[in-house]
Design an enzyme around this catalytic site. Structure first.
Site, PDB file in Angstrom:
ATOM      1  N   ASP A  96      24.297  25.390  34.531  1.00  0.00           N
ATOM      2  CA  ASP A  96      24.050  26.821  34.729  1.00  0.00           C
ATOM      3  C   ASP A  96      22.850  27.043  35.656  1.00  0.00           C
ATOM      4  O   ASP A  96      21.744  26.605  35.351  1.00  0.00           O
ATOM      5  CB  ASP A  96      23.783  27.495  33.377  1.00  0.00           C
ATOM      6  N   ASP A  98      21.844  19.691  35.833  1.00  0.00           N
ATOM      7  CA  ASP A  98      22.036  20.802  34.916  1.00  0.00           C
ATOM      8  C   ASP A  98      23.216  21.592  35.494  1.00  0.00           C
ATOM      9  O   ASP A  98      23.575  21.412  36.670  1.00  0.00           O
ATOM     10  CB  ASP A  98      20.747  21.650  34.907  1.00  0.00           C
ATOM     11  N   SER A 142      24.594  23.625  27.470  1.00  0.00           N
ATOM     12  CA  SER A 142      25.776  24.416  27.122  1.00  0.00           C
ATOM     13  C   SER A 142      26.935  23.601  26.570  1.00  0.00           C
ATOM     14  O   SER A 142      27.345  22.608  27.159  1.00  0.00           O
ATOM     15  CB  SER A 142      26.254  25.190  28.351  1.00  0.00           C
ATOM     16  N   ARG A 143      27.484  24.085  25.471  1.00  0.00           N
ATOM     17  CA  ARG A 143      28.684  23.448  24.909  1.00  0.00           C
ATOM     18  C   ARG A 143      29.915  23.860  25.711  1.00  0.00           C
ATOM     19  O   ARG A 143      31.004  23.350  25.492  1.00  0.00           O
ATOM     20  CB  ARG A 143      28.854  23.848  23.444  1.00  0.00           C
ATOM     21  N   ASN A 144      29.752  24.826  26.597  1.00  0.00           N
ATOM     22  CA  ASN A 144      30.866  25.262  27.443  1.00  0.00           C
ATOM     23  C   ASN A 144      30.933  24.484  28.758  1.00  0.00           C
ATOM     24  O   ASN A 144      31.806  24.755  29.588  1.00  0.00           O
ATOM     25  CB  ASN A 144      30.747  26.761  27.738  1.00  0.00           C
ATOM     26  N   ASP A 161      17.120  24.088  37.113  1.00  0.00           N
ATOM     27  CA  ASP A 161      16.592  25.377  37.587  1.00  0.00           C
ATOM     28  C   ASP A 161      15.639  26.028  36.580  1.00  0.00           C
ATOM     29  O   ASP A 161      15.056  27.062  36.882  1.00  0.00           O
ATOM     30  CB  ASP A 161      17.735  26.362  37.876  1.00  0.00           C
ATOM     31  N   GLY A 215      18.407  28.189  30.145  1.00  0.00           N
ATOM     32  CA  GLY A 215      18.190  26.817  29.682  1.00  0.00           C
ATOM     33  C   GLY A 215      17.915  26.703  28.187  1.00  0.00           C
ATOM     34  O   GLY A 215      17.703  25.618  27.678  1.00  0.00           O
ATOM     35  N   ARG A 220      21.934  28.234  22.451  1.00  0.00           N
ATOM     36  CA  ARG A 220      22.519  29.433  21.844  1.00  0.00           C
ATOM     37  C   ARG A 220      21.723  29.863  20.608  1.00  0.00           C
ATOM     38  O   ARG A 220      21.360  31.022  20.451  1.00  0.00           O
ATOM     39  CB  ARG A 220      23.959  29.113  21.450  1.00  0.00           C
TER      40      ARG A 220
HETATM   41  C1  G6P Z   1      22.395  26.898  29.321  1.00  0.00           C
HETATM   42  C2  G6P Z   1      22.144  28.356  29.710  1.00  0.00           C
HETATM   43  C3  G6P Z   1      21.668  29.153  28.510  1.00  0.00           C
HETATM   44  C4  G6P Z   1      22.622  28.970  27.339  1.00  0.00           C
HETATM   45  C5  G6P Z   1      22.724  27.489  26.977  1.00  0.00           C
HETATM   46  C6  G6P Z   1      23.716  27.244  25.855  1.00  0.00           C
HETATM   47  O1  G6P Z   1      21.192  26.242  29.163  1.00  0.00           O
HETATM   48  O2  G6P Z   1      21.169  28.432  30.744  1.00  0.00           O
HETATM   49  O3  G6P Z   1      21.601  30.513  28.881  1.00  0.00           O
HETATM   50  O4  G6P Z   1      22.197  29.701  26.206  1.00  0.00           O
HETATM   51  O5  G6P Z   1      23.165  26.776  28.124  1.00  0.00           O
HETATM   52  O6  G6P Z   1      25.006  27.564  26.304  1.00  0.00           O
HETATM   53  P1  G6P Z   1      26.296  27.757  25.440  1.00  0.00           P
HETATM   54  O7  G6P Z   1      27.381  27.921  26.467  1.00  0.00           O
HETATM   55  O8  G6P Z   1      26.490  26.507  24.621  1.00  0.00           O
HETATM   56  O9  G6P Z   1      26.103  28.948  24.576  1.00  0.00           O
HETATM   57 MG    MG Z   2      20.069  25.932  34.110  1.00  0.00          MG
END
Ligand code: G6P
Ligand code: MG
Length: 214
Positions: free
Chosen positions: A10, A8, A117-119, A171, A45, A48
């Site tokens: 984040d 993972d 996350s897409r980031n 996590d 986790g 969005r």
């Molecule tokens: C991870 C983070 C979340 C977040 C999710 C989507 O799981 O722990 O807090 O909302 O990714 O991330 P994004 O960057 O696509 O909004």
């Molecule tokens: Mg995480």
């Protein structure tokens, strides 16, 4: 035999929960909802879309906005979040992560990122980790988010390894559930009491002792 480790991002490789919190807090303020750091814990986790709904529910206004309006709110949150992470460099990588990636690479073990996350691709690039990563799962390519196993199974599939030959590192409780549902060995990062479903828990990525597993 372990052939791949799926991490993972984040909270495992870097800390972004502060930036996510700041961006969600600003967005929540726009719609008149207050969130605090305790509430933010429940968003770790979580995708969005689900996070936004949880915030609206927290403020008692779930149902107030149309799908289109919610998309706009999510867009605003993400624009602000992207601004906050635009300063990320290799200095943001948790201690021990690069050493661990090198340990795995030398042994021919594949490394994937299984994040909601897409980031994730942007962050991996900004932190100069691209050279270690064989594959980053795009959460839009799978049907179900964590705690469903889809993200971890997708990584195993693309890397061409059996789930039972993979380790997942997470996590969040939903992430540990996803790893176990995928039939993989689960390493938890954080509090052992919270991540009780993990096979083993370490306080940080720096403490992982792969020599006991690989
Ligand atoms: C991870 C983070 C979340 C977040 C999710 C989507 O799981 O722990 O807090 O909302 O990714 O991330 P994004 O960057 O696509 O909004
Ligand atoms: Mg995480």
């Amino acid at each position: 035999m372990i052939k791949a480790v799926i991490f993972d991002l984040d909270g495992v490789i870097t800390e972004t929960s502060i930036q996510h919190f700041q961006a969600w807090k600003a967005m929540a303020n726009m719609v008149g909802v207050e969130i605090d750091t305790t509430f933010n814990e429940s968003l770790k986790g979580v995708s969005r879309e689900k996070s936004l709904k949880a915030i609206l529910k927290h403020g008692g206004i779930l149902g107030k906005y149309s799908e289109e309006e919610m998309e706009k709110l999510n867009f605003c949150k993400n624009e602000y979040y992207k601004q906050l992470i635009s300063q990320f460099t290799s200095a943001n990588v948790f201690e021990g992560a690069v050493e661990l990636f090198e340990y795995l690479k030398v042994r021919g073990i594949k490394i994937a990122i299984g994040s909601t996350s897409r980031n994730a691709p942007t962050l991996i690039k900004a932190m100069a980790l691209e050279q270690y990563i064989d594959y980053i799962v795009n959460p839009d390519d799978v049907k179900n988010g964590k705690p469903a196993p889809d993200i971890f199974l997708k990584a195993a599939d693309v890397l061409g390894v059996r789930p039972s030959d993979c380790i997942g590192v997470e996590d969040a409780i939903a992430g540990i559930k996803a790893i176990k549902a995928a039939g993989m060995y689960a390493i938890g990062i954080g509090d052992g009491e919270v991540l009780e479903e993990a096979d083993i828990v370490y306080k940080s990525i720096a403490e992982i002792d792969f020599s006991i597993i690989i």
